[in-house]
Design an enzyme around this catalytic site. Structure first.
Site, PDB file in Angstrom:
ATOM      1  N   ASP A  53       6.108 -84.871  28.303  1.00  0.00           N
ATOM      2  CA  ASP A  53       6.127 -85.736  27.119  1.00  0.00           C
ATOM      3  C   ASP A  53       5.996 -84.927  25.824  1.00  0.00           C
ATOM      4  O   ASP A  53       5.214 -83.978  25.752  1.00  0.00           O
ATOM      5  CB  ASP A  53       4.966 -86.728  27.168  1.00  0.00           C
ATOM      6  N   HIS A  55       6.440 -86.996  22.533  1.00  0.00           N
ATOM      7  CA  HIS A  55       5.884 -88.078  21.699  1.00  0.00           C
ATOM      8  C   HIS A  55       5.878 -87.773  20.203  1.00  0.00           C
ATOM      9  O   HIS A  55       4.864 -87.908  19.530  1.00  0.00           O
ATOM     10  CB  HIS A  55       4.477 -88.454  22.170  1.00  0.00           C
ATOM     11  N   ASP A  85       9.963 -89.548  27.117  1.00  0.00           N
ATOM     12  CA  ASP A  85       8.923 -89.834  26.116  1.00  0.00           C
ATOM     13  C   ASP A  85       9.007 -88.854  24.947  1.00  0.00           C
ATOM     14  O   ASP A  85       8.066 -88.136  24.624  1.00  0.00           O
ATOM     15  CB  ASP A  85       7.521 -89.859  26.743  1.00  0.00           C
ATOM     16  N   ASN A 117       9.536 -93.987  29.929  1.00  0.00           N
ATOM     17  CA  ASN A 117       9.273 -95.409  29.677  1.00  0.00           C
ATOM     18  C   ASN A 117       9.295 -95.744  28.179  1.00  0.00           C
ATOM     19  O   ASN A 117       9.491 -96.897  27.799  1.00  0.00           O
ATOM     20  CB  ASN A 117       7.946 -95.848  30.300  1.00  0.00           C
ATOM     21  N   HIS A 118       9.127 -94.739  27.311  1.00  0.00           N
ATOM     22  CA  HIS A 118       9.177 -95.008  25.867  1.00  0.00           C
ATOM     23  C   HIS A 118      10.597 -95.013  25.315  1.00  0.00           C
ATOM     24  O   HIS A 118      10.787 -95.390  24.150  1.00  0.00           O
ATOM     25  CB  HIS A 118       8.308 -94.008  25.100  1.00  0.00           C
ATOM     26  N   HIS A 167      10.444 -88.974  35.177  1.00  0.00           N
ATOM     27  CA  HIS A 167       9.396 -89.170  34.175  1.00  0.00           C
ATOM     28  C   HIS A 167       8.080 -89.616  34.813  1.00  0.00           C
ATOM     29  O   HIS A 167       7.025 -89.042  34.556  1.00  0.00           O
ATOM     30  CB  HIS A 167       9.818 -90.196  33.121  1.00  0.00           C
TER      31      HIS A 167
END
Length: 314
Positions: A53, A55, A85, A117-118, A167
């Site tokens: 990730d 982010h 992500d 998932n993001h 992921h």
């Protein structure tokens, strides 16, 4: 002004300066065309650097590349797999995803972008990316372009046929890799089913399956990963999705699942280190640890805010 393309975009975005709306439209179209050609499990050859990730922590992404031996270039022949992500929570989701898209266009076979998932319309409307695009462009148009790219991101990558990269994790609906290959991926992340589980599930110290506290995906245990790897002739599942303070963590006594986390000092307050997983032809993972950049996202954002405040009084 001359013709603008990937080389000009890269020089601009490396300095954390977002592209114009028309450039973003063109970039997203180019990336979509490339992603449409990829399979649900994209084959990748070693040597490869696997990244967890990000982010929206743009300056830490630059540090990740420094740690891994530099940005992809004509000289740097390493492949990169990013496990999703890219956006939300950090201050520079837009610039983070833009940089990765520009690199994808410049080096399409060296950069593999897996969906997290993001990478979803619903989640980005809650956790920051939607608002960021709205603030930076004054409309949601660029957010919509990016969401169309999300829909085409691959679901998994496989290194030399032996290391599966996803992921989140496994699914009770997926026993064979071929069941991933036939999923319909060009859509918003579903609320349940195999596709959903790949981006939402987590390993846990249980035997088989348990309900996930996240409200999507499952918790899966050592028996599940052992059987899955055996059936599919895999030696390791590499995944991200969970903060680990030490940057990476092996799960289960077999060490057949590993979490790779690549956002240091997550949310600018967790105090964790981050890692990338480098895999050579011998398929032995080697982890490189890195820390958050001192004058990173926070100072850049604060300076921008100060600039805005001083402009206000002029």
């Amino acid at each position: 002004m001359g013709e603008r393309g990937p080389d000009q975009w890269l020089e601009q975005i490396k300095n954390c300066i977002s592209l114009s709306e028309s450039d973003m439209k063109q970039l997203c179209e180019l990336v979509k065309e490339l992603l449409m050609e990829e399979s649900n499990i994209q084959p990748v050859q070693s040597p490869v650097t696997v990244c967890g990730d990000i982010h929206g922590q743009f300056h830490d992404l630059l540090e990740l590349f420094r740690t891994a031996g530099g940005l992809p270039s004509d000289d740097n022949q390493t492949n990169f797999i990013f496990l999703g992500d890219y956006v939300d929570r950090g201050y520079f989701s837009l610039e983070t995803f833009t940089l990765l898209m520009v690199l994808k266009v410049k080096y399409p076979h060296r950069i593999t972008l897996v969906r997290g998932n993001h990478e979803s319309r619903q989640i980005t409307q809650v956790y920051g990316f939607y608002e960021e695009c709205l603030t930076k462009y004054g409309s949601t148009t660029v957010w919509k372009y990016c969401c169309q790219v999300f829909d085409f991101l691959t679901l998994a990558a496989i290194i030399d046929g032996k290391i599966l990269c996803v992921h989140g994790g496994l699914s009770p609906e997926i026993r064979m890799l071929d069941q991933i290959r036939v999923l319909s991926r060009a859509q918003e992340v579903p609320h349940e089913g195999g596709f959903c589980d790949l981006v939402w599930s987590d390993p846990d110290n249980i035997d088989t399956w348990a309900v996930s506290p996240r409200g999507a995906g499952w918790l899966f245990g050592s028996k599940v990963s052992r059987e899955f790897n055996h059936i599919n002739n895999l030696q390791l599942i590499a995944r991200a999705h969970q903060l680990v303070m030490e940057g990476f963590r092996y799960h289960f006594k077999e060490k057949d699942v590993v979490t790779v986390w690549s956002a240091p000092n997550y949310c600018y307050r967790c105090g964790n280190v981050a890692s990338v997983m480098q895999v050579d032809e011998d398929l032995e993972p080697n982890f490189k640890i890195f820390s958050a950049v001192q004058d990173g996202d926070l100072s850049v954002k604060n300076n921008a805010n100060k600039q805005q405040r001083s402009d206000y009084f002029l």
